[in-house]
Design an enzyme around this catalytic site. Structure first.
Site, PDB file in Angstrom:
ATOM      1  N   ASN A  70     -16.993  -1.859   4.608  1.00  0.00           N
ATOM      2  CA  ASN A  70     -16.556  -1.030   3.492  1.00  0.00           C
ATOM      3  C   ASN A  70     -15.777  -1.858   2.494  1.00  0.00           C
ATOM      4  OD1 ASN A  70     -13.552  -0.391   3.249  1.00  0.00           O
ATOM      5  ND2 ASN A  70     -13.844  -0.136   5.445  1.00  0.00           N
ATOM      6  N   LEU A  74      -9.049   0.884  -1.743  1.00  0.00           N
ATOM      7  CA  LEU A  74      -7.813   1.672  -1.662  1.00  0.00           C
ATOM      8  C   LEU A  74      -7.734   2.827  -2.647  1.00  0.00           C
ATOM      9  CD1 LEU A  74      -5.229  -1.192  -1.027  1.00  0.00           C
ATOM     10  CD2 LEU A  74      -6.344   0.288   0.648  1.00  0.00           C
ATOM     11  N   ASN A 128       0.944  -2.298   4.003  1.00  0.00           N
ATOM     12  CA  ASN A 128      -0.378  -2.911   3.926  1.00  0.00           C
ATOM     13  C   ASN A 128      -0.185  -4.273   3.264  1.00  0.00           C
ATOM     14  OD1 ASN A 128      -2.970  -3.750   3.264  1.00  0.00           O
ATOM     15  ND2 ASN A 128      -3.679  -1.673   2.843  1.00  0.00           N
ATOM     16  N   CYS A 131      -5.393  -6.541   2.047  1.00  0.00           N
ATOM     17  CA  CYS A 131      -6.592  -5.766   1.745  1.00  0.00           C
ATOM     18  C   CYS A 131      -7.555  -6.706   1.049  1.00  0.00           C
ATOM     19  CB  CYS A 131      -6.276  -4.556   0.867  1.00  0.00           C
ATOM     20  SG  CYS A 131      -7.743  -3.540   0.605  1.00  0.00           S
TER      21      CYS A 131
END
Length: 182
Positions: A70, A74, A128, A131
């Site tokens: 994927n 975000l 996070n 990413c």
């Protein structure tokens, strides 16, 4: 006789070690009619940014022989709409709520932590820091937001200190159990 599956993350006690991971379970509300949230140790809300984010353009998903890739980027509604619209819907869901956040600077992370600290129903915060599918290199690594640059004093407040809340910079991680015998 039932097993005691409770686990501890810092000062936060979960009823079991099963968590719905950030990004896989949306805001948690979407699955509340198909999955009994109270059976989970916690729901980790999809990563939130300060402002709404559209994410990457399609295609975002690719099926592979061994799973799925994927690159959603975000997509999210932003932290304030989440706190106002979604968090109240999770009240009384019977499990802990952990909120994943990504800030573009240390100051933005601190402001987001303060926002969540004021919100009723947040049990812990996940930063996070990586990413890989964001254009322009946005992510904790690229913005110098890391364990080395963001201190517990930066995030001090009731999320950092209240018993039963998730962030506890003074605790040491539990040792990993040995691998299972072959």
């Amino acid at each position: 006789m039932p097993c005691d599956l409770r686990v501890r993350l810092g000062s936060l006690v979960l009823q079991n070690p099963v968590l719905a991971a950030a990004g896989t379970f949306g805001y948690g509300v979407e699955f509340s009619k198909t999955v009994s949230l109270k059976q989970l140790g916690a729901v980790v809300i999809k990563t939130l940014t300060r402002n709404p984010k559209q994410g990457n353009l399609p295609p975002r998903l690719a099926e592979t022989p061994s799973g799925m890739l994927n690159a959603v980027g975000l997509q999210n509604m932003g932290i304030e709409p989440f706190v106002q619209q979604m968090l109240p819907k999770l009240k009384g869901c019977g499990t802990k709520i952990l909120v994943s956040i990504l800030g573009e600077s240390e100051q933005e992370v601190i402001e987001m932590v303060e926002c969540l600290d004021q919100a009723e129903g947040v049990d812990g915060i996940e930063l996070n820091l990586s990413c890989p599918n964001l254009k322009g290199g946005q992510g904790g690594r690229e913005t110098s937001v890391s364990r080395h640059s963001l201190t517990s004093e930066d995030c001090a407040g009731s999320v950092a200190g209240d018993e039963g809340r998730g962030y506890d910079s003074t605790s040491t991680p539990a040792p990993r159990p040995p691998p299972p015998a072959p």
